[in-house]
Scaffold this motif. Structure first.
Motif, PDB file in Angstrom:
ATOM      1  N   VAL A 272      67.708  79.468 -11.107  1.00 11.10           N
ATOM      2  CA  VAL A 272      68.716  78.748 -11.665  1.00 11.10           C
ATOM      3  C   VAL A 272      68.778  77.933 -13.044  1.00 11.10           C
ATOM      4  N   THR A 273      70.106  77.698 -13.159  1.00  9.80           N
ATOM      5  CA  THR A 273      70.700  76.999 -14.076  1.00  9.80           C
ATOM      6  C   THR A 273      70.626  75.409 -14.143  1.00  9.80           C
ATOM      7  N   ALA A 274      69.785  74.610 -15.378  1.00  9.37           N
ATOM      8  CA  ALA A 274      69.442  73.330 -15.106  1.00  9.37           C
ATOM      9  C   ALA A 274      71.338  72.529 -14.707  1.00  9.37           C
ATOM     10  N   ASP A 275      72.134  72.979 -15.891  1.00 10.89           N
ATOM     11  CA  ASP A 275      73.626  72.172 -14.974  1.00 10.89           C
ATOM     12  C   ASP A 275      73.366  72.765 -13.088  1.00 10.89           C
ATOM     13  N   VAL A 276      73.046  73.354 -12.791  1.00 10.54           N
ATOM     14  CA  VAL A 276      73.548  73.285 -11.438  1.00 10.54           C
ATOM     15  C   VAL A 276      72.170  73.162  -9.999  1.00 10.54           C
TER      16      VAL A 276
END
Ligand code: CP
Ligand code: NVA
Length: 315
Positions: A272-276
């Motif tokens: 998962v990306t940090a923005d999500v």
């Protein structure tokens, strides 16, 4: 004391859909009491033993805090500080511990190991994660969904990444509670045919492309690429899973108000990306907190059975 035969919670399908919904609704009531600082101590004379053969943060803290909050006490055992690490058979361990405590949670490797443990236990046994299932986490996840969006029945959940213990547990819950799973995993890490034999097509659909799996989803969820016990495959898995990351593009394919969940611990920049995970659709901290409330309801149910209606509804 419950009047029926002793119950275990080794996988979601050990409970009926009615029982799952009872425990989930009870968790909401127990949570609201907790938020009002109202004591809820029905297990004041009970002891929980927790056996960890794998690491944990959330499971340990939620069970331990939950049992203390309900007035009980807790014993924490690990492989290294118990005779399990010196190869005392799991059956003997179960026989002994279950003569001394009222309820046992175990986190271990194969599901057959927890089944052997439960078969020799005199008290209810809870699965705190095995290679095959993580039912307590799914209770918390569904509780979180209910709080944010209402009933999960009829909704669609997209599972992106490793077809692991979490994925199989979601599929069991979907069958019981009437929601749909979209699963996308890379080749070599997909669901095993023999483990999903008999799951109807209106419950489970598999997709090659993670974005396609997210179309129409009310909830997008993922997990680490390398689960505990598979650490030696880490580098190989990083290569295999690189296109199965939940990022903004993948989230965009889902419903505009789709939630994001992750059982944690998470690896930002991998699955998962940090923005999500740190973004507005993510409910991961509620999800983690709900381990506490869901498991308090679970322990209460296993030890005291179903409460009379008025009592169960907190009246
Ligand atoms: N999600 C979960 O079970 O976390 P822990 O491994 O920290 O217990
Ligand atoms: N699938 C992960 C979940 C950790 C809570 C594992 O089994 O390690």
């Amino acid at each position: 004391q419950p009047t029926g035969p002793m119950r275990h919670f080794l996988q979601i399908k050990d409970f009926t859909s009615d029982e799952l919904l009872y425990v989930l609704n009870r968790a909401l009531i127990i949570k609201s009491k907790f938020k009002r600082y109202e004591p809820h101590m029905p297990l004041h004379d009970r002891t929980l033993a927790m056996v960890f053969e794998k690491a944990s943060t959330r499971t340990r803290v939620s069970f331990e805090a939950g049992m203390y909050q309900m007035g009980g006490s807790v014993i924490h055992l690990t492989t290294t500080d118990s005779q399990l690490g010196r190869s005392e058979p799991i059956e003997d361990t179960a026989r002994v511990i279950s003569r001394m405590v009222d309820i046992i949670m175990i986190r271990t490797f194969e599901q057959t190991r927890i089944e052997r443990f439960a078969a020799h236990s005199r008290v209810p046994v809870i699965n705190g994660l095995t290679n095959e299932y993580h039912p307590c986490q799914i209770l918390a996840d569904i509780l979180t969904f209910m709080e944010h969006r209402g009933a999960i029945k009829g909704k669609t959940v997209a599972w992106i990444g490793d077809a692991n213990n979490m994925a199989y547990t979601w599929i069991q819950a979907a069958q019981l509670l009437g929601f749909k799973m979209h699963v996308s995993a890379p080749k070599g890490y997909r669901l095993e045919d023999d483990r999903i034999a008999g799951v109807p097509a209106d419950v489970l659909e598999q997709f090659d492309d993670p974005e396609a799996a997210c179309r129409g989803a009310d909830l997008v969820t993922t997990d680490v690429w390398t689960s505990m016990g598979y650490e030696e495959e880490n580098e190989k898995r990083k290569r295999a899973f690189k296109n199965w990351q939940v990022n903004a593009g993948v989230m965009q394919a889902a419903q505009p108000d789709a939630l994001f969940m992750h059982c944690l611990p998470a690896h930002r920049g991998e699955e998962v990306t940090a923005d999500v995970i740190d973004g507005p659709q993510s409910v991961v901290w509620d999800e983690a907190e709900n381990r506490l409330h869901a498991q308090k309801a679970l322990m209460e149910f296993l030890l005291l059975g179903r409460l009379p209606d008025a009592e169960a509804s907190g009246e």
